[in-house]
Design an enzyme around this catalytic site. Structure first.
Site, PDB file in Angstrom:
ATOM      1  N   HIS A  23      -2.334   6.438  -8.425  1.00  0.00           N
ATOM      2  CA  HIS A  23      -2.874   6.178  -9.771  1.00  0.00           C
ATOM      3  C   HIS A  23      -3.807   7.319 -10.198  1.00  0.00           C
ATOM      4  O   HIS A  23      -3.743   7.803 -11.325  1.00  0.00           O
ATOM      5  CB  HIS A  23      -3.696   4.879  -9.798  1.00  0.00           C
ATOM      6  N   LYS A  47      -1.612 -13.933 -11.473  1.00  0.00           N
ATOM      7  CA  LYS A  47      -1.617 -13.231 -10.182  1.00  0.00           C
ATOM      8  C   LYS A  47      -2.878 -13.588  -9.410  1.00  0.00           C
ATOM      9  O   LYS A  47      -3.918 -13.843  -9.996  1.00  0.00           O
ATOM     10  CB  LYS A  47      -1.602 -11.719 -10.430  1.00  0.00           C
ATOM     11  N   ARG A  96       7.586   6.345  -9.287  1.00  0.00           N
ATOM     12  CA  ARG A  96       7.596   6.922  -7.937  1.00  0.00           C
ATOM     13  C   ARG A  96       9.022   7.198  -7.478  1.00  0.00           C
ATOM     14  O   ARG A  96       9.342   8.272  -7.012  1.00  0.00           O
ATOM     15  CB  ARG A  96       6.918   5.969  -6.943  1.00  0.00           C
ATOM     16  N   SER A 134      -0.369  -0.194  -4.222  1.00  0.00           N
ATOM     17  CA  SER A 134      -1.521  -1.052  -3.913  1.00  0.00           C
ATOM     18  C   SER A 134      -1.098  -2.132  -2.921  1.00  0.00           C
ATOM     19  O   SER A 134      -1.830  -2.451  -1.979  1.00  0.00           O
ATOM     20  CB  SER A 134      -2.048  -1.721  -5.181  1.00  0.00           C
TER      21      SER A 134
END
Ligand code: PNS
Length: 168
Positions: A23, A47, A96, A134
């Site tokens: 990030h 979440k 990514r 993460s």
């Protein structure tokens, strides 16, 4: 078609639970492309995050401090509404690997339908960071693995604190 605004504001939205070097690399590179970059945390009640919103905001603020045109905020509701409210014309996202592409494409197209004047811009993750997420960072540290170089040192300290307890 609208002309290019004199000042370009971009939103970099995400969960940042926690922010990783992937990030941060994206923040650093995109801060050189736009006039104002708002790193914005989604307030998502569905979440179950490891870090609370205030904790994540604190961590974000700490690591973006060196970048004068980067600020930290949080948002709820539709991203395009939030972007419009902030005067942003760009949504920034990182990719990514091919596996990110489908999810990102779907979101970008949905956002274009909802807010046609806001453009999603993708930056490719640097090779060195392209495996970092993460989720995996939390999994690795939770299992006693070494996460150095995957998150900024201040974030590594917070993760160690959370998983291994104070003073270790
Ligand atoms: O880091 P993440 O969890 O992949 O980020 C996802 C995020 C925050 C970019 C996405 O969930 C989002 O924009 N949510 C806001 C709600 C919204 O606008 N949904 C419709 C467009 S996809």
């Amino acid at each position: 078609m609208a002309a290019k605004p004199v000042h370009v504001t971009a939103i970099y939205p995400g969960s940042f639970d926690p922010i990783t070097n992937g990030h941060l690399d994206l923040i650093e590179r995109s801060s050189r492309l736009v006039d104002r970059l708002i790193v914005s945390l989604l307030r998502n009640e569905n979440k179950e995050p490891l870090f609370s919103i205030p904790e994540r905001m604190d961590m974000l603020r700490e690591v973006v401090q060196p970048y004068a045109n980067v600020e930290v905020d949080c948002f709820g509701g539709l991203l395009v509404d939030y972007a419009a409210q902030k005067g942003a014309t760009v949504i920034l996202r990182g990719i990514r690997a091919v596996s990110d592409y489908e999810y990102e494409l779907q979101m970008a197209l949905m956002n274009r339908r909802l807010g046609p004047s806001i453009e999603t811009v993708f930056l490719m993750a640097s090779e060195a960071n392209s495996f970092i997420s993460s989720r995996l960072v939390k999994e690795v540290i939770g299992l006693g693995g070494n996460i150095s170089g995957m998150v900024p040192p201040a974030i590594e300290a917070r993760l160690k604190n959370r998983f291994l307890g104070e003073g270790r």
